[in-house]
Design a protein around this motif. Structure first.
Motif, PDB file in Angstrom:
ATOM      1  N   ASP A 203       0.822  -1.202   0.000  1.00  0.00           N
ATOM      2  CA  ASP A 203       0.000   0.000   0.000  1.00  0.00           C
ATOM      3  C   ASP A 203       0.863   1.263   0.000  1.00  0.00           C
ATOM      4  N   ALA A 204       0.464   2.232  -0.782  1.00  0.00           N
ATOM      5  CA  ALA A 204       1.037   3.581  -0.742  1.00  0.00           C
ATOM      6  C   ALA A 204      -0.077   4.536  -0.348  1.00  0.00           C
ATOM      7  N   SER A 205       0.195   5.402   0.615  1.00  0.00           N
ATOM      8  CA  SER A 205      -0.833   6.307   1.130  1.00  0.00           C
ATOM      9  C   SER A 205      -0.254   7.704   1.275  1.00  0.00           C
ATOM     10  N   ALA A 206      -1.089   8.701   1.011  1.00  0.00           N
ATOM     11  CA  ALA A 206      -0.669  10.097   1.155  1.00  0.00           C
ATOM     12  C   ALA A 206      -1.865  10.945   1.557  1.00  0.00           C
TER      13      ALA A 206
ATOM     14  N   GLU B 177      -6.124  10.054   2.035  1.00  0.00           N
ATOM     15  CA  GLU B 177      -7.023  10.468   0.962  1.00  0.00           C
ATOM     16  C   GLU B 177      -6.630   9.829  -0.369  1.00  0.00           C
ATOM     17  N   LYS B 178      -5.338   9.545  -0.521  1.00  0.00           N
ATOM     18  CA  LYS B 178      -4.838   8.919  -1.741  1.00  0.00           C
ATOM     19  C   LYS B 178      -4.191   7.596  -1.366  1.00  0.00           C
ATOM     20  N   VAL B 179      -4.721   6.500  -1.891  1.00  0.00           N
ATOM     21  CA  VAL B 179      -4.211   5.166  -1.564  1.00  0.00           C
ATOM     22  C   VAL B 179      -4.130   4.342  -2.847  1.00  0.00           C
ATOM     23  N   GLU B 180      -3.016   3.650  -3.017  1.00  0.00           N
ATOM     24  CA  GLU B 180      -2.857   2.757  -4.158  1.00  0.00           C
ATOM     25  C   GLU B 180      -2.033   1.548  -3.723  1.00  0.00           C
TER      26      GLU B 180
ATOM     27  N   LYS C 292       8.830   8.975  -1.707  1.00  0.00           N
ATOM     28  CA  LYS C 292       7.370   8.938  -1.810  1.00  0.00           C
ATOM     29  C   LYS C 292       6.771  10.210  -2.392  1.00  0.00           C
ATOM     30  N   ASP C 293       7.557  11.262  -2.545  1.00  0.00           N
ATOM     31  CA  ASP C 293       7.045  12.443  -3.229  1.00  0.00           C
ATOM     32  C   ASP C 293       6.653  12.119  -4.671  1.00  0.00           C
ATOM     33  N   ARG C 294       7.237  11.078  -5.232  1.00  0.00           N
ATOM     34  CA  ARG C 294       6.826  10.659  -6.574  1.00  0.00           C
ATOM     35  C   ARG C 294       5.366  10.222  -6.567  1.00  0.00           C
ATOM     36  N   PHE C 295       4.927   9.610  -5.471  1.00  0.00           N
ATOM     37  CA  PHE C 295       3.528   9.204  -5.325  1.00  0.00           C
ATOM     38  C   PHE C 295       2.656  10.412  -4.998  1.00  0.00           C
ATOM     39  N   ARG C 296       3.121  11.242  -4.053  1.00  0.00           N
ATOM     40  CA  ARG C 296       2.342  12.426  -3.655  1.00  0.00           C
ATOM     41  C   ARG C 296       2.088  13.355  -4.838  1.00  0.00           C
ATOM     42  N   ARG C 297       3.070  13.502  -5.709  1.00  0.00           N
ATOM     43  CA  ARG C 297       2.994  14.475  -6.805  1.00  0.00           C
ATOM     44  C   ARG C 297       2.656  13.842  -8.153  1.00  0.00           C
ATOM     45  N   ASN C 298       2.243  12.584  -8.135  1.00  0.00           N
ATOM     46  CA  ASN C 298       1.835  11.900  -9.366  1.00  0.00           C
ATOM     47  C   ASN C 298       2.939  11.897 -10.426  1.00  0.00           C
ATOM     48  N   LEU C 299       4.176  11.662  -9.994  1.00  0.00           N
ATOM     49  CA  LEU C 299       5.301  11.648 -10.915  1.00  0.00           C
ATOM     50  C   LEU C 299       5.505  10.278 -11.553  1.00  0.00           C
ATOM     51  N   GLY C 300       4.882   9.248 -10.970  1.00  0.00           N
ATOM     52  CA  GLY C 300       5.029   7.899 -11.502  1.00  0.00           C
ATOM     53  C   GLY C 300       6.369   7.277 -11.133  1.00  0.00           C
ATOM     54  N   GLY C 301       6.506   6.006 -11.461  1.00  0.00           N
ATOM     55  CA  GLY C 301       7.770   5.312 -11.238  1.00  0.00           C
ATOM     56  C   GLY C 301       8.201   5.249  -9.788  1.00  0.00           C
ATOM     57  N   VAL C 302       7.235   5.075  -8.880  1.00  0.00           N
ATOM     58  CA  VAL C 302       7.548   5.096  -7.444  1.00  0.00           C
ATOM     59  C   VAL C 302       8.449   3.919  -7.064  1.00  0.00           C
TER      60      VAL C 302
END
Length: 236
Positions: free
Chosen positions: A31-34, A38-41, A211-221
């Protein structure tokens, strides 16, 4: 273990009981959460990478004299740790301005902070982990004056060690958070150390590898996590 029980399930880990009363099992989830959930994948292999990364860092810190709860890695996703009486305080060490600091104080992202800034936050999801100071910690009994000083001292020591470790891998340790707990009257570093709880930038391009890649929708986490692990020589 078929008789183990889940004591707690967080955003990225499940904590299970172990066969020994003073030990626990950390299970790292995908799980990735931010943004307070509110944002979970689900990100494939994230738990595996974080478990290996955490084991590598904890073993390195132990080799340098830092007391941690880590005992050993059990398998791809689980590690055995000492059972700590956790202090509900997050110690955040900032070497460069990023995240909430830039928003609170209007500081430009990336500014080198010299000396580094150490902040304390109450670990409480319902209250969104508010910032606190040493007076709050002592007045409300979350930790003694001696424990606060020990947390400060160990956090600064960890920063010195890990800044140098990551620099050898052409990475900048921007900031990180640590949590501590008590075991047999002594203070130990607890929780985990992974790209979920720190900021790491490429030393040349300043590309975000955390994890900022996940927070900012940069992809490739997970790909970024894997590259960081490979640069450090983390066995996966």
């Amino acid at each position: 273990m078929t008789d183990r029980q889940a004591l707690y399930e967080g955003k990225a880990k499940i904590i299970y009981t172990s066969s020994a009363e003073d030990e626990l099992i950390l299970h790292f989830k995908d799980d990735a959460s931010a943004f307070d959930g509110e944002k979970v994948e689900q990100l494939a292999r994230k738990g595996e990478v974080n478990n290996a990364f955490n084991a590598f860092v904890m073993e390195y810190l132990q080799s340098e004299g830092v007391p941690t709860h880590f005992i050993r890695r059990l398998d791809a996703r689980e590690s055995l740790v000492r059972r700590l009486d956790m202090i509900p305080v997050e110690c955040v060490l900032r070497n460069r301005a990023a995240g909430s600091l830039t928003k609170r104080l209007g500081i430009e992202e990336g500014r080198v902070l010299e000396p580094p800034i150490l902040e304390f936050f109450l670990k409480n999801d319902a209250l969104h982990d508010p910032m606190i100071n040493t007076s709050h910690i002592r007045t409300f009994g979350w930790a003694s004056a001696e424990e606060v000083e020990a947390m400060r001292r160990w956090t600064v020591r960890v920063n010195t060690l890990l800044k140098a470790l990551f620099a050898k891998a052409d990475l900048i340790l921007v900031d990180f958070k640590l949590e501590f707990g008590r075991y047999q009257g002594e203070l130990y570093l607890g929780d985990e150390f992974s790209p979920d709880g720190c900021r790491l930038w490429d030393a040349h391009s300043l590309e975000k590898m955390d994890k900022d890649r996940f927070r900012r929708n940069l992809g490739g986490v997970v790909e970024a996590y894997l590259e960081v692990a490979q640069r450090l020589g983390v066995p996966l």
